[in-house]
Design a protein around this motif. Structure first.
Motif, PDB file in Angstrom:
ATOM      1  N   THR A 111       0.828  -0.988  -0.153  1.00 17.97           N
ATOM      2  CA  THR A 111      -0.033  -0.046   0.028  1.00 17.97           C
ATOM      3  C   THR A 111       0.759   1.272   0.158  1.00 17.97           C
ATOM      4  OG1 THR A 111      -1.540  -1.116   1.192  1.00 17.97           O
ATOM      5  CG2 THR A 111      -1.752   1.309   1.374  1.00 17.97           C
ATOM      6  N   LYS A 112       0.627   2.243  -0.718  1.00 19.75           N
ATOM      7  CA  LYS A 112       1.484   3.508  -0.860  1.00 19.75           C
ATOM      8  C   LYS A 112       2.593   3.445  -1.352  1.00 19.75           C
ATOM      9  CE  LYS A 112       0.165   6.719   2.142  1.00 19.75           C
ATOM     10  NZ  LYS A 112       0.317   7.684   3.372  1.00 19.75           N
ATOM     11  N   ASN A 113       2.866   2.402  -2.074  1.00 16.19           N
ATOM     12  CA  ASN A 113       4.264   2.287  -2.668  1.00 16.19           C
ATOM     13  C   ASN A 113       3.926   1.278  -4.032  1.00 16.19           C
ATOM     14  OD1 ASN A 113       6.710   1.217  -3.228  1.00 16.19           O
ATOM     15  ND2 ASN A 113       7.653   2.185  -1.644  1.00 16.19           N
ATOM     16  N   PHE A 114       4.090   1.679  -5.192  1.00 21.92           N
ATOM     17  CA  PHE A 114       4.142   0.933  -6.434  1.00 21.92           C
ATOM     18  C   PHE A 114       5.358   0.575  -7.074  1.00 21.92           C
ATOM     19  CE2 PHE A 114      -0.354   1.957  -5.670  1.00 21.92           C
ATOM     20  CZ  PHE A 114      -1.076   0.977  -6.386  1.00 21.92           C
ATOM     21  N   PRO A 115       5.649  -0.392  -7.690  1.00 24.54           N
ATOM     22  CA  PRO A 115       6.811  -0.806  -8.275  1.00 24.54           C
ATOM     23  C   PRO A 115       7.055   0.048  -9.412  1.00 24.54           C
ATOM     24  CG  PRO A 115       5.431  -2.709  -7.918  1.00 24.54           C
ATOM     25  CD  PRO A 115       4.620  -1.678  -7.721  1.00 24.54           C
ATOM     26  N   ARG A 116       8.394   0.246  -9.548  1.00 20.78           N
ATOM     27  CA  ARG A 116       8.667   1.171 -10.770  1.00 20.78           C
ATOM     28  C   ARG A 116       8.220   0.807 -12.368  1.00 20.78           C
ATOM     29  NH1 ARG A 116      13.859   1.385  -7.818  1.00 20.78           N
ATOM     30  NH2 ARG A 116      13.601   3.275  -6.369  1.00 20.78           N
ATOM     31  N   ASN A 117       8.030  -0.598 -12.302  1.00 20.38           N
ATOM     32  CA  ASN A 117       7.792  -1.188 -13.767  1.00 20.38           C
ATOM     33  C   ASN A 117       6.303  -1.495 -13.685  1.00 20.38           C
ATOM     34  OD1 ASN A 117      10.325  -0.868 -14.657  1.00 20.38           O
ATOM     35  ND2 ASN A 117      10.780  -3.232 -14.551  1.00 20.38           N
ATOM     36  N   TRP A 118       5.492  -0.937 -12.723  1.00 17.44           N
ATOM     37  CA  TRP A 118       4.120  -0.963 -12.770  1.00 17.44           C
ATOM     38  C   TRP A 118       3.317  -0.669 -14.224  1.00 17.44           C
ATOM     39  CZ3 TRP A 118       1.002  -3.770  -9.876  1.00 17.44           C
ATOM     40  CH2 TRP A 118      -0.409  -3.420  -9.982  1.00 17.44           C
ATOM     41  N   THR A 119       4.086   0.436 -14.632  1.00 20.11           N
ATOM     42  CA  THR A 119       3.394   0.758 -15.962  1.00 20.11           C
ATOM     43  C   THR A 119       3.571   0.151 -17.000  1.00 20.11           C
ATOM     44  OG1 THR A 119       3.626   3.128 -15.222  1.00 20.11           O
ATOM     45  CG2 THR A 119       3.479   2.717 -17.670  1.00 20.11           C
ATOM     46  N   LYS A 120       4.538  -1.042 -17.074  1.00 22.96           N
ATOM     47  CA  LYS A 120       4.845  -2.165 -18.084  1.00 22.96           C
ATOM     48  C   LYS A 120       3.543  -3.047 -17.920  1.00 22.96           C
ATOM     49  CE  LYS A 120       9.660  -1.065 -18.764  1.00 22.96           C
ATOM     50  NZ  LYS A 120      11.068  -1.690 -18.677  1.00 22.96           N
ATOM     51  N   LEU A 121       3.457  -3.578 -16.522  1.00 27.39           N
ATOM     52  CA  LEU A 121       2.576  -4.394 -16.262  1.00 27.39           C
ATOM     53  C   LEU A 121       0.964  -3.988 -16.656  1.00 27.39           C
ATOM     54  CD1 LEU A 121       1.808  -7.164 -15.105  1.00 27.39           C
ATOM     55  CD2 LEU A 121       1.835  -6.108 -12.865  1.00 27.39           C
ATOM     56  N   LYS A 122       0.953  -2.862 -16.342  1.00 22.06           N
ATOM     57  CA  LYS A 122      -0.470  -2.089 -16.525  1.00 22.06           C
ATOM     58  C   LYS A 122      -0.676  -2.256 -18.241  1.00 22.06           C
ATOM     59  CE  LYS A 122      -2.644   2.342 -15.861  1.00 22.06           C
ATOM     60  NZ  LYS A 122      -2.363   2.960 -17.462  1.00 22.06           N
ATOM     61  N   GLU A 123       0.335  -1.843 -18.820  1.00 22.05           N
ATOM     62  CA  GLU A 123       0.171  -1.638 -20.355  1.00 22.05           C
ATOM     63  C   GLU A 123      -0.231  -3.224 -20.846  1.00 22.05           C
ATOM     64  OE1 GLU A 123       3.894  -0.139 -21.767  1.00 22.05           O
ATOM     65  OE2 GLU A 123       3.086   1.802 -21.251  1.00 22.05           O
ATOM     66  N   ILE A 124       0.490  -4.344 -20.321  1.00 18.50           N
ATOM     67  CA  ILE A 124       0.056  -5.544 -20.650  1.00 18.50           C
ATOM     68  C   ILE A 124      -1.493  -5.929 -20.323  1.00 18.50           C
ATOM     69  CG2 ILE A 124       0.598  -8.055 -20.362  1.00 18.50           C
ATOM     70  CD1 ILE A 124       3.542  -7.242 -19.925  1.00 18.50           C
ATOM     71  N   ILE A 125      -1.923  -5.574 -19.213  1.00 20.36           N
ATOM     72  CA  ILE A 125      -3.229  -5.847 -18.968  1.00 20.36           C
ATOM     73  C   ILE A 125      -4.190  -4.997 -19.604  1.00 20.36           C
ATOM     74  CG2 ILE A 125      -4.715  -5.497 -16.834  1.00 20.36           C
ATOM     75  CD1 ILE A 125      -2.452  -5.935 -14.857  1.00 20.36           C
ATOM     76  N   GLU A 126      -3.741  -3.652 -19.967  1.00 26.59           N
ATOM     77  CA  GLU A 126      -4.933  -3.104 -20.838  1.00 26.59           C
ATOM     78  C   GLU A 126      -4.757  -3.480 -21.963  1.00 26.59           C
ATOM     79  OE1 GLU A 126      -4.890   1.064 -18.420  1.00 26.59           O
ATOM     80  OE2 GLU A 126      -3.765   1.059 -19.999  1.00 26.59           O
ATOM     81  N   SER A 127      -3.691  -3.957 -22.582  1.00 28.34           N
ATOM     82  CA  SER A 127      -3.778  -4.482 -24.059  1.00 28.34           C
ATOM     83  C   SER A 127      -4.511  -5.957 -24.219  1.00 28.34           C
ATOM     84  CB  SER A 127      -2.238  -4.845 -24.531  1.00 28.34           C
ATOM     85  OG  SER A 127      -1.829  -3.454 -24.690  1.00 28.34           O
ATOM     86  N   THR A 128      -4.369  -6.704 -23.142  1.00 29.55           N
ATOM     87  CA  THR A 128      -5.183  -7.973 -23.254  1.00 29.55           C
ATOM     88  C   THR A 128      -6.712  -8.039 -22.779  1.00 29.55           C
ATOM     89  OG1 THR A 128      -4.151  -8.739 -21.095  1.00 29.55           O
ATOM     90  CG2 THR A 128      -2.841  -9.257 -23.101  1.00 29.55           C
ATOM     91  N   THR A 129      -6.737  -7.028 -21.864  1.00 31.77           N
ATOM     92  CA  THR A 129      -8.285  -6.977 -21.330  1.00 31.77           C
ATOM     93  C   THR A 129      -9.202  -5.971 -22.236  1.00 31.77           C
ATOM     94  OG1 THR A 129      -7.879  -5.269 -19.755  1.00 31.77           O
ATOM     95  CG2 THR A 129      -7.789  -7.600 -18.976  1.00 31.77           C
ATOM     96  N   GLU A 130      -8.317  -5.000 -22.946  1.00 32.92           N
ATOM     97  CA  GLU A 130      -9.099  -4.120 -23.607  1.00 32.92           C
ATOM     98  C   GLU A 130      -9.860  -3.002 -22.811  1.00 32.92           C
ATOM     99  OE1 GLU A 130     -11.067  -5.956 -26.600  1.00 32.92           O
ATOM    100  OE2 GLU A 130      -9.339  -6.845 -27.246  1.00 32.92           O
ATOM    101  N   CYS A 131      -9.363  -3.088 -21.363  1.00 30.37           N
ATOM    102  CA  CYS A 131      -9.983  -2.254 -20.317  1.00 30.37           C
ATOM    103  C   CYS A 131      -8.959  -1.294 -19.628  1.00 30.37           C
ATOM    104  CB  CYS A 131     -10.745  -3.050 -19.038  1.00 30.37           C
ATOM    105  SG  CYS A 131     -12.029  -4.182 -19.557  1.00 30.37           S
ATOM    106  N   CYS A 132      -9.351  -0.081 -19.135  1.00 26.59           N
ATOM    107  CA  CYS A 132      -8.579   0.641 -18.257  1.00 26.59           C
ATOM    108  C   CYS A 132      -8.199   0.120 -17.017  1.00 26.59           C
ATOM    109  CB  CYS A 132      -9.062   1.968 -18.188  1.00 26.59           C
ATOM    110  SG  CYS A 132      -8.147   3.164 -17.363  1.00 26.59           S
ATOM    111  N   PHE A 133      -6.940  -0.171 -16.609  1.00 24.99           N
ATOM    112  CA  PHE A 133      -6.536  -0.586 -15.234  1.00 24.99           C
ATOM    113  C   PHE A 133      -6.050   0.405 -14.374  1.00 24.99           C
ATOM    114  CE2 PHE A 133      -4.043  -3.430 -12.515  1.00 24.99           C
ATOM    115  CZ  PHE A 133      -5.018  -4.449 -12.169  1.00 24.99           C
ATOM    116  N   ARG A 134      -6.779   1.200 -14.026  1.00 22.06           N
ATOM    117  CA  ARG A 134      -6.237   2.610 -13.310  1.00 22.06           C
ATOM    118  C   ARG A 134      -7.531   2.891 -12.391  1.00 22.06           C
ATOM    119  NH1 ARG A 134      -5.239   6.539 -17.234  1.00 22.06           N
ATOM    120  NH2 ARG A 134      -7.689   6.905 -17.374  1.00 22.06           N
ATOM    121  N   LEU A 135      -7.103   3.180 -11.086  1.00 26.09           N
ATOM    122  CA  LEU A 135      -8.222   3.689 -10.081  1.00 26.09           C
ATOM    123  C   LEU A 135      -8.930   4.844 -10.260  1.00 26.09           C
ATOM    124  CD1 LEU A 135      -6.087   2.664  -7.024  1.00 26.09           C
ATOM    125  CD2 LEU A 135      -7.893   1.374  -8.196  1.00 26.09           C
ATOM    126  N   ARG A 136      -9.802   4.950  -9.911  1.00 28.38           N
ATOM    127  CA  ARG A 136     -10.673   6.094 -10.204  1.00 28.38           C
ATOM    128  C   ARG A 136     -10.491   7.189  -9.106  1.00 28.38           C
ATOM    129  NH1 ARG A 136     -16.519   3.880 -11.951  1.00 28.38           N
ATOM    130  NH2 ARG A 136     -15.637   2.510 -13.849  1.00 28.38           N
TER     131      ARG A 136
END
Length: 136
Positions: A111-136
């Motif tokens: 909590t309150k600390n995200f991995p530096r490479n989180w964006t790379k993982l997020k891009e994979i998730i968004e590309s494969t699910t076709e959904c936004c993986f970001r908190l509102r």
């Protein structure tokens, strides 16, 4: 198994992000059954399960090692936050669970600390699910 080879033996990957209010997303990749399941904590009617196409599977297999996922999960579990993460004032959290062919698993969260490479993982998730993986 060599450290880098472990990416080839992942049978399930589950990634979850959540806010302090309880909203968030969870995506699960079941490589054995070739399924993606999506859980939307903001809108229950946005949950789905669909097949993991060969193209999406290839995208994951090719790009996941470049995220350093296994390495930073182990780093977080050892308390090496300064080496692998970035602190944030936002009280959001993440949790990742990996299951391997041999039945072992690797789980990490913070909590309150995200991995530096989180964006790379997020891009994979968004590309494969076709959904936004970001908190509102």
């Amino acid at each position: 198994m060599k450290k880098d080879d472990r990416y080839n033996f992942i049978t399930m990957l589950e990634v979850e992000i959540s806010s302090f209010t309880g909203g968030g997303y969870k995506v699960r990749y079941d490589f054995a059954r070739r399924l993606i399941s999506w859980n939307d904590g903001y809108m229950w009617n946005n949950n789905f399960m669909k097949s993991l196409t060969p193209a999406k599977l290839e995208l994951i297999k090719e790009n996941l090692p470049y995220t350093g996922l296994i390495e930073w999960m182990e780093g977080y579990n050892k308390g090496e936050l300064a080496k692998y993460g970035n602190p944030t004032a936002n009280p959001s959290s993440w949790r990742v669970c990996i299951k391997f062919e041999d039945g072992s698993d690797l789980v990490s969260s913070h909590t309150k600390n995200f991995p530096r490479n989180w964006t790379k993982l997020k891009e994979i998730i968004e590309s494969t699910t076709e959904c936004c993986f970001r908190l509102r």
